[in-house]
Enzyme design. Structure first.
Site, PDB file in Angstrom:
ATOM      1  N   THR A 125      53.686   1.358  62.528  1.00 28.80           N
ATOM      2  CA  THR A 125      54.018   0.508  61.386  1.00 28.80           C
ATOM      3  C   THR A 125      52.784   0.160  60.549  1.00 28.80           C
ATOM      4  OG1 THR A 125      54.651  -1.788  60.883  1.00 28.80           O
ATOM      5  CG2 THR A 125      53.938  -1.364  63.109  1.00 28.80           C
ATOM      6  N   ASP A 126      53.031  -0.148  59.276  1.00 25.51           N
ATOM      7  CA  ASP A 126      51.934  -0.599  58.400  1.00 25.51           C
ATOM      8  C   ASP A 126      51.357  -1.935  58.859  1.00 25.51           C
ATOM      9  OD1 ASP A 126      54.080  -2.241  57.697  1.00 25.51           O
ATOM     10  OD2 ASP A 126      53.961  -1.847  55.541  1.00 25.51           O
ATOM     11  N   GLU A 127      52.127  -2.666  59.693  1.00 28.94           N
ATOM     12  CA  GLU A 127      51.690  -4.009  60.082  1.00 28.94           C
ATOM     13  C   GLU A 127      50.417  -3.984  60.927  1.00 28.94           C
ATOM     14  OE1 GLU A 127      54.640  -6.844  61.138  1.00 28.94           O
ATOM     15  OE2 GLU A 127      56.222  -5.784  60.067  1.00 28.94           O
ATOM     16  N   TYR A 149      53.615  -8.759  67.704  1.00 33.37           N
ATOM     17  CA  TYR A 149      54.287  -7.469  67.495  1.00 33.37           C
ATOM     18  C   TYR A 149      53.288  -6.441  66.969  1.00 33.37           C
ATOM     19  CZ  TYR A 149      56.758  -3.886  64.787  1.00 33.37           C
ATOM     20  OH  TYR A 149      57.157  -2.686  64.251  1.00 33.37           O
ATOM     21  N   LYS A 153      51.804  -2.970  68.672  1.00 39.01           N
ATOM     22  CA  LYS A 153      51.942  -1.634  68.067  1.00 39.01           C
ATOM     23  C   LYS A 153      50.547  -1.023  67.857  1.00 39.01           C
ATOM     24  CE  LYS A 153      55.156   0.223  66.847  1.00 39.01           C
ATOM     25  NZ  LYS A 153      56.136   1.108  67.546  1.00 39.01           N
TER      26      LYS A 153
HETATM   27  P1  NAD Z   1      65.165  -1.412  66.619  1.00 34.49           P
HETATM   28  O1  NAD Z   1      64.797  -2.741  67.226  1.00 34.49           O
HETATM   29  O2  NAD Z   1      66.347  -1.338  65.729  1.00 34.49           O
HETATM   30  O3  NAD Z   1      65.383  -0.332  67.776  1.00 34.49           O
HETATM   31  C1  NAD Z   1      64.567  -0.270  68.901  1.00 34.49           C
HETATM   32  C2  NAD Z   1      65.294   0.539  69.957  1.00 34.49           C
HETATM   33  O4  NAD Z   1      64.439   0.654  71.095  1.00 34.49           O
HETATM   34  C3  NAD Z   1      66.579  -0.117  70.443  1.00 34.49           C
HETATM   35  O5  NAD Z   1      67.624   0.842  70.502  1.00 34.49           O
HETATM   36  C4  NAD Z   1      66.237  -0.629  71.831  1.00 34.49           C
HETATM   37  O6  NAD Z   1      67.364  -0.663  72.710  1.00 34.49           O
HETATM   38  C5  NAD Z   1      65.195   0.385  72.269  1.00 34.49           C
HETATM   39  N1  NAD Z   1      64.292  -0.154  73.295  1.00 34.49           N
HETATM   40  C6  NAD Z   1      63.640  -1.339  73.287  1.00 34.49           C
HETATM   41  N2  NAD Z   1      62.935  -1.470  74.409  1.00 34.49           N
HETATM   42  C7  NAD Z   1      63.123  -0.349  75.147  1.00 34.49           C
HETATM   43  C8  NAD Z   1      62.658   0.099  76.398  1.00 34.49           C
HETATM   44  N3  NAD Z   1      61.822  -0.650  77.149  1.00 34.49           N
HETATM   45  N4  NAD Z   1      63.039   1.323  76.850  1.00 34.49           N
HETATM   46  C9  NAD Z   1      63.892   2.089  76.110  1.00 34.49           C
HETATM   47  N5  NAD Z   1      64.383   1.697  74.930  1.00 34.49           N
HETATM   48  C10 NAD Z   1      64.007   0.498  74.433  1.00 34.49           C
HETATM   49  O7  NAD Z   1      63.837  -0.936  65.885  1.00 34.49           O
HETATM   50  P2  NAD Z   1      63.673  -0.044  64.565  1.00 34.49           P
HETATM   51  O8  NAD Z   1      63.622  -0.940  63.416  1.00 34.49           O
HETATM   52  O9  NAD Z   1      64.630   1.074  64.601  1.00 34.49           O
HETATM   53  O10 NAD Z   1      62.197   0.513  64.798  1.00 34.49           O
HETATM   54  C11 NAD Z   1      61.969   1.742  65.485  1.00 34.49           C
HETATM   55  C12 NAD Z   1      60.492   2.034  65.507  1.00 34.49           C
HETATM   56  O11 NAD Z   1      59.987   2.083  64.171  1.00 34.49           O
HETATM   57  C13 NAD Z   1      59.666   0.959  66.220  1.00 34.49           C
HETATM   58  O12 NAD Z   1      58.665   1.587  66.956  1.00 34.49           O
HETATM   59  C14 NAD Z   1      59.072   0.140  65.086  1.00 34.49           C
HETATM   60  O13 NAD Z   1      57.854  -0.436  65.459  1.00 34.49           O
HETATM   61  C15 NAD Z   1      58.900   1.198  64.020  1.00 34.49           C
HETATM   62  N6  NAD Z   1      58.932   0.739  62.627  1.00 34.49           N
HETATM   63  C16 NAD Z   1      59.980  -0.021  62.169  1.00 34.49           C
HETATM   64  C17 NAD Z   1      60.004  -0.400  60.830  1.00 34.49           C
HETATM   65  C18 NAD Z   1      61.158  -1.189  60.271  1.00 34.49           C
HETATM   66  O14 NAD Z   1      61.122  -1.575  59.099  1.00 34.49           O
HETATM   67  N7  NAD Z   1      62.223  -1.444  61.016  1.00 34.49           N
HETATM   68  C19 NAD Z   1      58.955  -0.044  59.975  1.00 34.49           C
HETATM   69  C20 NAD Z   1      57.910   0.723  60.481  1.00 34.49           C
HETATM   70  C21 NAD Z   1      57.899   1.108  61.809  1.00 34.49           C
END
Ligand code: NAD
Length: 323
Positions: A125-127, A149, A153
């Protein structure tokens, strides 16, 4: 022979979008999703690919070395989305974030090394760069995360990259800005505001609403991830951005209009502790080296997203009740 891809966190918002898109776009891959199904994971997100013979779902924890070992052994590549992803929760329950985001990533990397995995795409993430008032962070910038968080990351990014530097594992890291689109858990700002407004509840706006975020449709994010997987290089970090920057007040105005509500439906609430003012990534590297550029127009994408929540109450109402 099909490339066997293990997708962690594939039942979440972005991971499930990636799986649905990948299986639709390519017939030369098979996908196994490993997901713990935390509150944020939802089998219904994978409904459209259920029954697809190149798809398999395994419920399990990325922190469990036995489960991970067995699945990585059968895979050619890993695309690693699984994470605890909500900043607010990390403020009050950091333990879970450190365990999944840091230790879970290391368990996957160890298995990848043991089984000489071809490729490991780590989704970040950009964060991790922290807040900046003007300009944009390039990939060369050191990480300065502020929330638990973001710190978890950033730690996982560094550990992933260390497996490349130390062991030569083909690790690629993506750092994307904020995503929006269908199937996002209704605790994140866009689905939270939209589902509140659609049910006559107020949208809680943090502080004075001046925090700035860069917004990208999940369609564009998963396309970029696929470009990194197929055209990226080992040991490299790729920022993924959109240049669509909005203050939270501007975003709120768009959501109010889309839901047919006025500012009387907004409740100003105490700011999130340590709330970063602004994130912005310079994504010239992804553009020039991978041919990435966002395709979704924000106004059209957000209107379509609001419409999706309007039409899919049966998806989010139970989640909101449980939360
Ligand atoms: P989300 O919270 O919707 O999904 C996370 C998934 O991971 C869920 O299905 C959860 O059940 C699973 N999970 C959590 N802990 C687990 C574990 N210990 N073992 C197996 N599965 C597990 O998150 P998202 O928004 O889809 O984000 C996905 C990825 O993208 C993350 O790594 C996040 O840091 C990154 N990201 C998200 C955004 C955003 O805007 N949402 C932006 C940049 C990066």
């Amino acid at each position: 022979m099909a490339t066997r891809i293990l997708v962690t966190g594939g039942a979440g918002f972005i991971g499930s979008h990636y799986v649905r898109s990948l299986l639709k776009a390519r017939d030369d891959v098979s996908v196994t999703v490993l997901d713990k199904l935390t509150y944020a994971g939802n089998r219904a997100n994978l409904g459209p690919v259920r029954g697809e013979r190149r798809f398999r779902f395994v419920r399990g924890d990325i922190c469990d070395p036995d489960v991970v070992d067995a699945l990585v052994r059968e895979a050619d590549q890993v695309v690693h989305f699984a994470a605890e992803s909500h900043v607010d929760r990390s403020i009050y329950d950091a333990d879970r974030f450190l365990r999944t985001n840091i230790l879970g990533t290391q368990v996957l990397l160890e298995a990848a090394l043991r089984h000489e995995l071809e490729r490991f795409v780590h989704i970040s993430t950009d964060e991790v760069y922290g807040s900046l008032e003007r300009g944009s962070w390039s990939e060369a910038e050191p990480v300065r995360p502020n929330s638990p968080y973001a710190a978890s990351k950033a730690s996982s990014d560094l550990i992933a990259l260390s497996y490349h530097a130390t062991h030569g594992l083909d690790v690629r890291v993506t750092r994307c800005c904020n995503n929006y689109g269908p199937y996002q858990f209704p605790e994140k700002v866009i689905p939270l505001f939209v589902t509140n407004l659609l049910t006559g509840r107020k949208a809680p706006l943090y502080g004075d609403g001046s925090n700035v975020r860069e917004w990208l449709h999940t369609d564009d994010h998963v396309r970029a991830v696929e470009l990194v997987r197929t055209r990226g290089a080992a040991g490299e970090i790729y920022n993924i951005g959109s240049d669509t920057e909005l203050t939270n007040r501007e975003l709120t105005a768009v959501l109010l209009e889309g839901c047919g509500a006025g500012w009387d439906m907004v409740e100003m609430v105490a700011d999130r502790p340590g709330h970063d003012l602004r994130y912005s990534v310079d994504w010239a590297k992804a553009r020039t080296q991978l041919g990435y550029s966002p395709r979704r127009d924000f106004a059209a994408g957000i209107a379509e997203t609001i419409e999706w929540y309007r039409r899919n109450r049966d998806w989010w109402e139970p989640l909101k009740r449980a939360a």
